[in-house]
Design a protein around this motif. Structure first.
Motif, PDB file in Angstrom:
ATOM      1  N   ALA A  29     -49.142 -29.119 -48.741  1.00  0.00           N
ATOM      2  CA  ALA A  29     -50.595 -28.924 -48.842  1.00  0.00           C
ATOM      3  C   ALA A  29     -50.930 -27.512 -49.308  1.00  0.00           C
ATOM      4  O   ALA A  29     -52.092 -27.196 -49.567  1.00  0.00           O
ATOM      5  N   GLY A  30     -49.919 -26.627 -49.373  1.00  0.00           N
ATOM      6  CA  GLY A  30     -50.155 -25.274 -49.886  1.00  0.00           C
ATOM      7  C   GLY A  30     -51.019 -24.419 -48.992  1.00  0.00           C
ATOM      8  O   GLY A  30     -51.565 -23.402 -49.429  1.00  0.00           O
ATOM      9  N   HIS A  31     -51.159 -24.777 -47.727  1.00  0.00           N
ATOM     10  CA  HIS A  31     -52.098 -24.088 -46.820  1.00  0.00           C
ATOM     11  C   HIS A  31     -51.385 -22.959 -46.068  1.00  0.00           C
ATOM     12  O   HIS A  31     -51.742 -21.786 -46.224  1.00  0.00           O
TER      13      HIS A  31
ATOM     14  N   ILE B  57     -50.562 -35.950 -45.443  1.00  0.00           N
ATOM     15  CA  ILE B  57     -49.833 -37.130 -44.992  1.00  0.00           C
ATOM     16  C   ILE B  57     -50.366 -38.348 -45.745  1.00  0.00           C
ATOM     17  O   ILE B  57     -51.563 -38.674 -45.668  1.00  0.00           O
ATOM     18  N   LEU B  58     -49.450 -38.988 -46.496  1.00  0.00           N
ATOM     19  CA  LEU B  58     -49.798 -40.238 -47.185  1.00  0.00           C
ATOM     20  C   LEU B  58     -49.440 -41.390 -46.249  1.00  0.00           C
ATOM     21  O   LEU B  58     -48.311 -41.497 -45.789  1.00  0.00           O
TER      22      LEU B  58
ATOM     23  N   THR C 206     -55.443 -34.737 -45.934  1.00  0.00           N
ATOM     24  CA  THR C 206     -54.974 -33.446 -46.456  1.00  0.00           C
ATOM     25  C   THR C 206     -54.708 -32.419 -45.354  1.00  0.00           C
ATOM     26  O   THR C 206     -54.002 -31.465 -45.578  1.00  0.00           O
ATOM     27  N   GLY C 207     -55.289 -32.614 -44.171  1.00  0.00           N
ATOM     28  CA  GLY C 207     -55.313 -31.478 -43.248  1.00  0.00           C
ATOM     29  C   GLY C 207     -56.082 -30.376 -43.956  1.00  0.00           C
ATOM     30  O   GLY C 207     -57.091 -30.638 -44.600  1.00  0.00           O
ATOM     31  N   ASP C 208     -55.612 -29.138 -43.858  1.00  0.00           N
ATOM     32  CA  ASP C 208     -56.209 -28.055 -44.646  1.00  0.00           C
ATOM     33  C   ASP C 208     -55.341 -27.819 -45.871  1.00  0.00           C
ATOM     34  O   ASP C 208     -54.132 -28.001 -45.814  1.00  0.00           O
ATOM     35  N   TYR C 209     -55.972 -27.399 -46.965  1.00  0.00           N
ATOM     36  CA  TYR C 209     -55.163 -27.155 -48.166  1.00  0.00           C
ATOM     37  C   TYR C 209     -55.812 -26.135 -49.074  1.00  0.00           C
ATOM     38  O   TYR C 209     -56.985 -25.803 -48.927  1.00  0.00           O
ATOM     39  N   LYS C 210     -55.003 -25.607 -49.986  1.00  0.00           N
ATOM     40  CA  LYS C 210     -55.553 -24.809 -51.081  1.00  0.00           C
ATOM     41  C   LYS C 210     -54.755 -25.097 -52.330  1.00  0.00           C
ATOM     42  O   LYS C 210     -53.684 -25.690 -52.272  1.00  0.00           O
ATOM     43  N   ARG C 211     -55.285 -24.655 -53.481  1.00  0.00           N
ATOM     44  CA  ARG C 211     -54.636 -24.949 -54.760  1.00  0.00           C
ATOM     45  C   ARG C 211     -54.013 -23.715 -55.375  1.00  0.00           C
ATOM     46  O   ARG C 211     -53.364 -23.806 -56.419  1.00  0.00           O
TER      47      ARG C 211
ATOM     48  N   ILE D 171     -58.836 -38.184 -47.630  1.00  0.00           N
ATOM     49  CA  ILE D 171     -59.523 -37.566 -46.487  1.00  0.00           C
ATOM     50  C   ILE D 171     -59.344 -36.055 -46.588  1.00  0.00           C
ATOM     51  O   ILE D 171     -58.248 -35.534 -46.410  1.00  0.00           O
ATOM     52  N   THR D 172     -60.429 -35.379 -46.951  1.00  0.00           N
ATOM     53  CA  THR D 172     -60.321 -33.955 -47.293  1.00  0.00           C
ATOM     54  C   THR D 172     -61.040 -33.077 -46.272  1.00  0.00           C
ATOM     55  O   THR D 172     -61.974 -33.520 -45.615  1.00  0.00           O
TER      56      THR D 172
END
Ligand SMILES: [Zn+2]
Ligand SMILES: [Zn+2]
Lengths: 535, 343
Positions: free
Chosen positions: B101-103, B110-111, B122-127, B145-146
């Motif tokens: 997720a890059g967080h 989780i798929l 996604t939980g928390d994430y960043k790009r 689910i974001t």
């Protein structure tokens, strides 16, 4: 504009006054005219562009951002200019920021219609910080914790000139202050104020406190309880200024055509009244109504004929700074006084009199005279060094103010309100009352005043705790307490007032002592306070 | 045939995967928890079984001592590690696959797959790139689910190199002082240190005591943080001209008096808003976030292109509005107990 924007951001995040001064001074030194002059104006008094309003910004954004997203963002940020600076769509070309001078020119040229075309063009040339600075500049108040005085002090610091001198020229000049910079930064002649009726900063006094002065070096004058004013005539125009340099000419029109020659005079503005019955030959000099009567006239933009007739204003003169164009400020007080006395015959006695010198054998005698004076128009004594020049601001050793001892009364704490700023988490503003009869026979407390000073930080904490632990009622930010604590309240005078239920209003009330020990039924009664009224 | 997606139910305390009786990031103790990452609002102790990446399990062990027992102290806790890209079978014919997720270290999306339907949490994430964890991966799905922590169009996180340059410039201008950076102990602190190293700053960095263990854990998982020292072992003079890192709560605390005239900085996405920085008495705001900014949130929804978008926590109103404006089906889940521990 980048440098100005960087300065604004740095000021937003700086807490220390010295650091703010340093940042502004550095900017003023490094930036060319007219940018620095416009910046100085924006930081001090603010600039006014009638075409740009907060609503203009809202309307511009509504065309570019979905209104729901706009208002959700605005609510989160809490500031329209900042929200707009962050939400403005980034243009596809790199920023090409205009100078501050060009920005001001463009803003000045906008009208209520063209602003919707021209302001976007300007916003497109800036990055978010630049847009924030632009919108703050365009809508007036920067509200970044920089006062007008701080900006002027920074200017003085930048070019190593005195801030009093800056103040003196300031009032005769307009942004972008080219002459001011030419003088301070480039060593050119100071701006010529001779033909402008401008404000000259007042000479101020220190409190005397424990000092004892030798009356062979000092003279004493009464300190009158009106408002300190400066009456200026130059270039066929007369203006009246308050202590802060505000132009209050319109409030006292009767004083605008009574000074027949160019001069700058320092005095106390009073209104005529009869209650004191003092004659001009009295020790205390009479003829002035109480501060209450003067209050009726303050803050009015227009004055009725009735008011002019009932409460005409006059100036009790203290000093002369300029007479017939000649600057007297470098002369010792004694010489200025002689010139002032000689001047009285040229002034109409309907509108001017001279503040008398109080004669005393020695300091102790003077102390007795001061104690004996309970005339309501007198706040105390002024002590002026005989050889003192007239210097703007407060210089140690020249002038002292020696206020009358305050009056004291024991009151009961009734309500407390949260303070503001640093004190916003404390109940620091107190309303207190006196008994309307015998407390043992069911008398009630009537509010007589409010105070928020006179205690230490330690005492404030204890008071805050007392309020929280003894609350009986809440009204928004106000708590009503169980009325179990006595304050010894000091104040300068007390007056009849219709605004208060007790019929009385105090001047300058402050907490003198907190009487944790004193039972509330021993606090004073309203009648005791009324006995101190001198109206 | 059951209604589409009826096997997944958002509840205020977590997302219930019904056939497996498993919960994603539950905020109360459950039998089986699928945990996206170690931040306190997503990872709690007391579950019977915790399924997470090995890094997340290690973080949870350090923070909540989940490894042996639950809070009551009787049910033995079972940790089930899942590597990135690995799929595990859950009861009720549900499969779960963990993707980066890059967080923060160990953070995963989780798929969940069941009956031919795909849901991503996604939980928390960043790009943005982050030297302390692998980058976010686009995982095609039906329901996405974001999070929406920075779900307002005003949030644009600047390139981190710009913020590092601001920090280092200020440090260089005040060799007698120190720059005290408030940063969350899990994730933000290590990322700031790693980015400082990447920007060429190799001097020792001083740590508040509360940061030490997490930094060591990162190092054990192969993240190089350079030379770290504890503030408590050093004098004021040692720390002049240095970067000091503390939890945000210590910024205006008495603790900071032991530092040489600190310049107060804070690394957080909220620093984008001036008033937020002023509230914390921050002199040097550093806009550094481990969450997606507005542009990343909306771009991610477009790239994943799900049938439906669910929004868990943050500023869900605005993201929901954006979805409506772009004709995308979306709903905001009323989740409780998700706070911005890790902004
Ligand atoms: Zn998180
Ligand atoms: Zn979160």
């Amino acid at each position: 504009m980048e440098e100005f924007a960087a300065l604004i951001d740095a000021l937003v995040y700086t807490r220390s006054r010295n650091e703010k001064l340093r940042l502004i001074a550095e900017y003023l030194r490094a930036t060319p005219d007219p940018d620095r002059g416009w910046a100085l104006a924006a930081l001090s008094d603010g600039l006014d562009f009638p075409a740009v309003k907060s609503s203009t910004i809202r309307n511009l954004l509504k065309d570019r951002v979905d209104p729901v997203l706009w208002s959700l963002s605005r609510d989160f940020v809490g500031d329209t200019a900042e929200t707009a600076s962050l939400l403005w769509p980034a243009p596809d070309h790199p920023p090409s920021p205009p100078s501050v001078g060009e920005t001001v020119e463009l803003l000045e040229a906008m009208n209520r219609k063209s602003v919707f075309v021209e302001l976007p063009k300007l916003l497109d040339r800036l990055d978010p910080s630049g847009r924030y600075a632009l919108l703050k500049l365009a809508t007036g108040g920067m509200r970044i914790g920089v006062s007008s005085r701080l900006a002027k002090t920074a200017f003085a610091q930048a070019f190593d000139v005195s801030v009093e001198e800056v103040e003196e020229y300031w009032h005769g000049l307009a942004p972008p202050f080219a002459e001011l910079f030419a003088w301070a930064a480039d060593g050119q002649a100071p701006p010529d104020m001779a033909n402008l009726p401008t404000f000259r900063p007042f000479m101020l006094a220190h409190p005397l406190e424990e000092t004892v002065v030798d009356l062979s070096d000092y003279v004493a004058e009464w300190k009158w309880d009106g408002i300190r004013v400066q009456l200026v005539r130059a270039g066929d125009e007369t203006k009246l200024f308050s202590r802060s340099g505000d132009d209050i000419s319109a409030t006292f029109p009767e004083l605008l055509d009574v000074l027949p020659f160019p001069a700058v005079l320092d005095g106390e503005l009073l209104v005529r009244g009869s209650h004191q019955g003092g004659e001009a030959n009295d020790v205390t000099q009479g003829g002035a109504a109480s501060f209450n009567a003067l209050q009726q006239r303050l803050g009015r933009k227009t004055v009725s004929k009735k008011m002019l007739a009932e409460a005409p204003a006059f100036v009790r003169l203290y000093d002369a700074l300029l007479i017939d164009g000649e600057d007297l400020r470098a002369l010792p007080w004694t010489e200025r006084r002689q010139r002032l006395e000689a001047l009285m015959s040229r002034l109409p006695d309907t509108h001017f009199d001279l503040s008398r010198v109080v004669e005393a054998r020695d300091f102790d005698h003077l102390a007795q005279i001061r104690e004996g004076s309970r005339d309501d128009a007198i706040e105390g004594l002024m002590l002026k060094r005989k050889d003192s020049p007239y210097i703007a601001g407060r210089r140690v050793g020249y002038w002292y103010k020696w206020k009358r001892d305050p009056l004291l009364v024991d009151c009961v704490l009734m309500y407390a309100q949260r303070g503001s700023g640093k004190r916003s988490s404390f109940y620091s503003d107190y309303t207190f009352g006196c008994w309307d009869g015998d407390p043992d026979k069911g008398a009630e407390l009537l509010p007589v005043g409010k105070a928020y000073s006179g205690f230490t930080d330690e005492e404030l904490k204890k008071l805050d705790r007392h309020v929280r632990q003894n609350t009986v009622n809440r009204f928004g930010p106000v708590r009503e307490t169980d009325k179990s604590l006595v304050f010894e309240v000091a104040f300068d005078s007390v007056h009849e007032s219709k605004r208060h239920k007790s019929g009385l209003a105090m001047r300058f009330p402050r907490i003198h002592r907190i009487r944790w020990d004193k039972p509330v039924h021993e606090a004073d009664r309203v009648e005791a306070l009324r006995a101190l009224v001198r109206d | 045939m059951p209604a589409p997606f009826s096997w997944i139910r958002p509840e205020p305390w977590g997302i219930h995967v019904v056939p497996a009786d498993a919960w994603v990031d539950p905020s109360r103790p459950v039998e089986r928890a699928l945990v996206t990452h170690g931040h306190a609002d997503h990872a709690r102790g007391g579950h019977g079984q915790t399924v997470a990446t090995p890094e997340t399990l290690a973080i949870m062990e350090l923070r909540y001592r989940t490894g042996t027992q639950d809070e009551a102290g009787d049910i033995p806790h079972k940790a089930v590690p899942v590597e990135y890209g690995e799929t595990i079978k859950l009861p009720g014919d549900v499969q779960a696959t963990y993707f980066p997720a890059g967080h923060v270290l160990g953070s995963a999306q989780i798929l969940l797959e069941h009956a031919g339907e795909r849901i991503v949490c996604t939980g928390d994430y960043k790009r943005r790139a982050d030297p302390t964890c692998p980058p976010f991966q686009i995982v095609p799905c039906d329901i996405f689910i974001t999070e929406a922590t920075f779900g307002l169009p005003l949030f644009t996180h600047p390139p981190i190199a710009e913020e590092m340059a601001k920090l280092l410039d200020r440090l260089a201008a005040h060799p007698d002082r120190c720059v005290l950076v408030g940063a969350y102990a899990l994730g933000k602190a290590q990322r700031v240190i790693a980015e400082l190293r990447a920007a060429g700053h190799h001097d020792p960095i001083y740590l508040h005591g509360a940061m030490e263990k997490m930094c060591r854990l990162y190092e054990e998982h192969g993240v190089d943080l350079g030379e770290l020292r504890l503030v408590s072992d050093h004098t004021k003079d040692d720390m002049r001209g240095s970067v000091v890192i503390s939890p945000p709560g210590a910024l205006n605390d008495r603790w900071s008096r032991r530092l040489p005239d600190p310049i107060t900085a804070m690394a957080s996405g909220w620093m984008r808003v001036r008033q937020r920085a002023r509230q914390r008495n921050v002199e040097l705001p550093l806009v550094i976030s481990d969450h997606a900014d507005w542009g990343e949130l909306t771009r991610t929804i477009e790239e994943v292109d799900p049938v439906e978008t669910w929004i868990t926590h943050g500023r869900e109103d605005a993201l929901l509005r954006w979805c409506q404006l772009h004709q995308r089906r979306a709903r905001a889940l009323a989740m409780v107990g998700y706070e911005d521990e890790d902004d």
